[in-house]
Motif scaffolding. Structure first.
Motif, mmCIF file in Angstrom:
data_model
loop_
_atom_site.group_PDB
_atom_site.id
_atom_site.type_symbol
_atom_site.label_atom_id
_atom_site.label_comp_id
_atom_site.label_asym_id
_atom_site.label_seq_id
_atom_site.Cartn_x
_atom_site.Cartn_y
_atom_site.Cartn_z
ATOM 1 N N GLU A 78 131.166 -31.918 111.749
ATOM 2 C CA GLU A 78 130.025 -31.014 111.791
ATOM 3 C C GLU A 78 128.940 -31.579 110.877
ATOM 4 O OE1 GLU A 78 131.405 -26.468 112.512
ATOM 5 O OE2 GLU A 78 131.768 -27.269 110.522
ATOM 6 N N VAL A 79 127.711 -31.598 111.362
ATOM 7 C CA VAL A 79 126.583 -32.051 110.553
ATOM 8 C C VAL A 79 125.426 -31.079 110.716
ATOM 9 C CG1 VAL A 79 127.190 -34.506 110.598
ATOM 10 C CG2 VAL A 79 125.764 -33.551 112.430
ATOM 11 N N ILE A 80 124.540 -31.074 109.747
ATOM 12 C CA ILE A 80 123.353 -30.220 109.846
ATOM 13 C C ILE A 80 122.308 -30.936 110.693
ATOM 14 C CG2 ILE A 80 121.456 -29.161 108.568
ATOM 15 C CD1 ILE A 80 123.349 -28.840 106.210
ATOM 16 N N PRO A 81 121.871 -30.340 111.790
ATOM 17 C CA PRO A 81 120.855 -30.992 112.619
ATOM 18 C C PRO A 81 119.514 -31.054 111.897
ATOM 19 C CG PRO A 81 121.241 -28.759 113.395
ATOM 20 C CD PRO A 81 122.254 -29.016 112.321
ATOM 21 N N GLY A 82 118.785 -32.166 112.121
ATOM 22 C CA GLY A 82 117.482 -32.334 111.484
ATOM 23 C C GLY A 82 116.365 -31.776 112.344
ATOM 24 N N GLY A 83 115.464 -32.654 112.749
ATOM 25 C CA GLY A 83 114.308 -32.221 113.525
ATOM 26 C C GLY A 83 113.065 -32.139 112.676
ATOM 27 N N ASN A 84 113.208 -32.274 111.366
ATOM 28 C CA ASN A 84 112.066 -32.231 110.459
ATOM 29 C C ASN A 84 111.422 -33.602 110.328
ATOM 30 O OD1 ASN A 84 114.811 -32.313 109.133
ATOM 31 N ND2 ASN A 84 113.558 -33.354 107.607
ATOM 32 N N SER A 85 110.130 -33.610 110.084
ATOM 33 C CA SER A 85 109.391 -34.859 109.890
ATOM 34 C C SER A 85 109.753 -35.469 108.543
ATOM 35 C CB SER A 85 107.887 -34.587 109.946
ATOM 36 O OG SER A 85 107.154 -35.761 109.677
ATOM 37 N N ILE A 125 115.341 -30.849 118.960
ATOM 38 C CA ILE A 125 114.737 -30.163 117.814
ATOM 39 C C ILE A 125 113.762 -31.147 117.187
ATOM 40 C CG2 ILE A 125 115.140 -29.000 115.625
ATOM 41 C CD1 ILE A 125 118.010 -28.475 116.507
ATOM 42 N N THR A 126 112.505 -30.746 117.082
ATOM 43 C CA THR A 126 111.503 -31.665 116.545
ATOM 44 C C THR A 126 110.363 -30.886 115.893
ATOM 45 O OG1 THR A 126 110.287 -33.696 117.079
ATOM 46 C CG2 THR A 126 110.053 -31.855 118.621
ATOM 47 N N THR A 127 109.521 -31.605 115.151
ATOM 48 C CA THR A 127 108.373 -31.002 114.467
ATOM 49 C C THR A 127 107.107 -31.702 114.939
ATOM 50 O OG1 THR A 127 109.729 -30.584 112.505
ATOM 51 C CG2 THR A 127 107.350 -30.460 112.233
ATOM 52 N N VAL A 128 106.170 -30.940 115.491
ATOM 53 C CA VAL A 128 104.941 -31.542 116.011
ATOM 54 C C VAL A 128 103.683 -30.916 115.407
ATOM 55 C CG1 VAL A 128 105.998 -32.280 118.173
ATOM 56 C CG2 VAL A 128 104.980 -29.999 118.021
ATOM 57 N N ASP A 129 103.882 -30.105 114.371
ATOM 58 C CA ASP A 129 102.734 -29.513 113.670
ATOM 59 C C ASP A 129 103.152 -29.209 112.238
ATOM 60 O OD1 ASP A 129 104.290 -27.177 113.906
ATOM 61 O OD2 ASP A 129 103.271 -26.599 115.748
ATOM 62 N N GLU A 130 102.386 -28.399 111.538
ATOM 63 C CA GLU A 130 102.689 -28.094 110.145
ATOM 64 C C GLU A 130 103.802 -27.067 109.995
ATOM 65 O OE1 GLU A 130 99.044 -26.923 108.321
ATOM 66 O OE2 GLU A 130 98.157 -28.925 108.424
ATOM 67 N N ASN A 131 104.269 -26.516 111.098
ATOM 68 C CA ASN A 131 105.319 -25.502 111.039
ATOM 69 C C ASN A 131 106.698 -26.134 110.937
ATOM 70 O OD1 ASN A 131 103.409 -23.385 111.322
ATOM 71 N ND2 ASN A 131 103.339 -23.775 113.533
ATOM 72 N N GLU A 132 107.716 -25.292 110.908
ATOM 73 C CA GLU A 132 109.102 -25.744 110.821
ATOM 74 C C GLU A 132 109.542 -26.389 112.139
ATOM 75 O OE1 GLU A 132 111.326 -25.480 108.183
ATOM 76 O OE2 GLU A 132 109.543 -24.951 107.013
ATOM 77 N N PRO A 133 110.656 -27.128 112.134
ATOM 78 C CA PRO A 133 111.188 -27.704 113.371
ATOM 79 C C PRO A 133 111.452 -26.614 114.404
ATOM 80 C CG PRO A 133 112.321 -28.614 111.469
ATOM 81 C CD PRO A 133 111.459 -27.501 110.954
ATOM 82 N N LYS A 134 111.268 -26.972 115.670
ATOM 83 C CA LYS A 134 111.456 -26.008 116.752
ATOM 84 C C LYS A 134 112.231 -26.668 117.889
ATOM 85 C CE LYS A 134 108.841 -22.788 119.676
ATOM 86 N NZ LYS A 134 107.501 -22.259 120.017
ATOM 87 N N GLU A 135 112.973 -25.854 118.637
ATOM 88 C CA GLU A 135 113.781 -26.356 119.755
ATOM 89 C C GLU A 135 112.974 -26.294 121.049
ATOM 90 O OE1 GLU A 135 118.430 -25.851 121.329
ATOM 91 O OE2 GLU A 135 117.673 -24.730 119.593
ATOM 92 N N TYR A 136 113.015 -27.402 121.813
ATOM 93 C CA TYR A 136 112.271 -27.495 123.071
ATOM 94 C C TYR A 136 113.209 -27.954 124.193
ATOM 95 C CZ TYR A 136 108.154 -27.498 119.988
ATOM 96 O OH TYR A 136 107.213 -27.176 119.040
ATOM 97 N N GLU A 137 112.947 -27.480 125.408
ATOM 98 C CA GLU A 137 113.812 -27.799 126.551
ATOM 99 C C GLU A 137 113.552 -29.206 127.094
ATOM 100 O OE1 GLU A 137 113.210 -24.835 129.511
ATOM 101 O OE2 GLU A 137 114.235 -23.247 128.390
ATOM 102 N N ILE A 138 114.642 -29.893 127.451
ATOM 103 C CA ILE A 138 114.557 -31.193 128.111
ATOM 104 C C ILE A 138 115.605 -31.241 129.217
ATOM 105 C CG2 ILE A 138 113.858 -32.325 125.966
ATOM 106 C CD1 ILE A 138 116.686 -33.656 125.983
ATOM 107 N N GLU A 139 115.606 -32.325 129.953
ATOM 108 C CA GLU A 139 116.630 -32.549 130.971
ATOM 109 C C GLU A 139 117.237 -33.942 130.772
ATOM 110 O OE1 GLU A 139 117.085 -32.912 135.859
ATOM 111 O OE2 GLU A 139 115.176 -32.327 134.950
ATOM 112 N N LEU A 140 118.555 -34.019 130.832
ATOM 113 C CA LEU A 140 119.227 -35.314 130.817
ATOM 114 C C LEU A 140 119.212 -35.852 132.239
ATOM 115 C CD1 LEU A 140 122.357 -34.765 128.517
ATOM 116 C CD2 LEU A 140 120.009 -35.326 127.895
#
Length: 395
Positions: A83-90, A304-319
């Motif tokens: 188990e690891v803590i997911p990132g997504g932060n800049s 999970i990624t960060t694209v502005d000054e806010n906290e990381p956010k989850e966005y939908e994708i497709e494999l």
């Protein structure tokens, strides 16, 4: 006897046909673990015919076959209890090289006459890593400048690392009037940029980020690091990606005197090191299980990624596609951004998003690594076990 024999033939024949068909189908599956074919795939990253050739029915059939064979190679990779803590932060990345990296040649002027670079003439190439001068170790660009400036003869011996091999070169320096000796090189001893954290392990204090190596912008060679720092970063603007023009997250370093951790490795699968246990609890999120490869499926997922000054956010994708890999590499899967909000903000995958963790069914399965230049909403991701292996969490 003939009747019995005929019955057996009728029974065996369909089985043989199925076996032959399976063999033919398996032979058509690309061997993406082969380095040459991976290089060929990379060369075609701008050609969207790569995606056009994927027939939906073939995808499903081949994926089933691939998973059957992947099971043998990944079964021993024990990720069940990780188990690891997911990132997504800049994050900010600041690296110092092991020695100095050659990034260019420069001509030398003598009596208003242009002379070819002495180092180039002696066979020093762009991308070479100079680690010693006259047998003495150098760490910074200034060290090389001082060695040339203070040389008591017109000859220097360089110890160079090139493609993992040690090479020696003797340079015959050129003396410029009133300016001393010249070697004719542009060199660099550090690099910096913005990326995305992939994971942090509370037990060991280890982290992984980017999902691909840090390379020098001019030589495109992996940066051989002496030391590195992981810094807090804030995104201040976004350049949207367009066809033929990659987008970019623009960020600034924060609290540079209080690094989040030390970067110890720069590999084909990312950057790795040990973080500050307090500083690395970025999002106050709970640890998440890591997925085995046979748990990963074509279809819906998220990043999970960060694209502005806010906290990381989850966005939908497709494999879109999963590749069989028996050797580490940052191109394990093809992903497509489907989240309308993220597409509106960035146009798809942009520089600086590398390392964004990929999530499916509540587990971390990989990280974003590359974008297709002519299709900014489509790119590549790396399997998470390659990153865990490089950081030392699995063997």
């Amino acid at each position: 006897m003939k009747k019995v024999l005929n019955k057996r033939i009728k029974l065996v024949t369909p089985i043989l046909i199925l076996v032959i068909m399976a063999c033919l189908s398996i032979s058509s599956i690309p061997d993406y673990s082969n380095k040459n074919k991976m290089q060929a795939l990379e060369a075609f990253k701008e050609d969207m015919s790569l995606l056009a050739n994927f027939n939906n029915s073939n995808i499903k059939f081949k994926d089933k076959l691939l998973k059957a064979f992947q099971a043998k190679s990944v079964a021993a990779r024990k990720v069940d209890d990780i188990e690891v803590i997911p990132g997504g932060n800049s994050i900010g990345v600041r690296l110092s090289s092991e020695g100095v990296l050659v990034v260019g040649h420069s001509d030398v002027m003598v009596n208003n006459e242009k002379k070819e670079s002495p180092a180039k003439f002696a066979g020093v190439e762009i991308g070479d890593l100079i680690i010693k001068v006259n047998g003495e170790k150098i760490e910074k660009s200034k060290d090389l400048i001082d060695k040339v400036k203070n040389s008591k003869s017109n000859k220097l011996e360089l110890d160079i690392v090139r493609d993992g091999m040690n090479v020696k070169k003797e340079i015959k320096l050129i003396e410029e009037k009133d300016e001393g000796y010249k070697i004719g090189l542009w060199v660099r001893d550090s690099t910096a940029g913005v990326g995305t954290m992939t994971f942090y392990d509370e037990k060991s204090g280890k982290f992984g980020a980017l999902g691909h190596p840090v390379t020098d912008g001019e030589t495109n060679e992996p940066f051989a690091i002496r030391e590195g720092e992981l810094l807090k970063s804030s995104i201040i603007s976004v350049k949207k990606g367009e066809k033929g023009l990659p987008g970019e997250l623009r960020g600034i370093f924060q609290e540079e005197d209080s690094p989040l951790g030390k970067i110890q490795k720069n590999t084909q699968c990312g950057i790795f090191g040990e973080g500050n246990k307090n500083a690395c609890k970025f999002n106050n999120t709970k640890p998440m299980h890591v997925a085995k490869r046979d748990e990963i499926n074509i279809g819906k997922a998220s990043i999970i990624t960060t694209v502005d000054e806010n906290e990381p956010k989850e966005y939908e994708i497709e494999l879109v596609k999963l590749f069989e890999q028996n050797e580490p590499g940052p191109k394990s899967m093809i992903i497509k951004i489907t989240d309308e909000e993220l597409l509106a903000k960035t146009g798809g995958i942009v520089q600086g998003m590398s390392g964004s963790p990929i999530i499916q069914n509540g587990k971390i399965i990989g990280a974003v690594t590359h974008v297709l230049i002519n299709k900014p909403d489509v790119g590549y991701g790396i399997y998470i076990d390659w990153m865990l292996e490089d950081v030392g969490l699995i063997k």
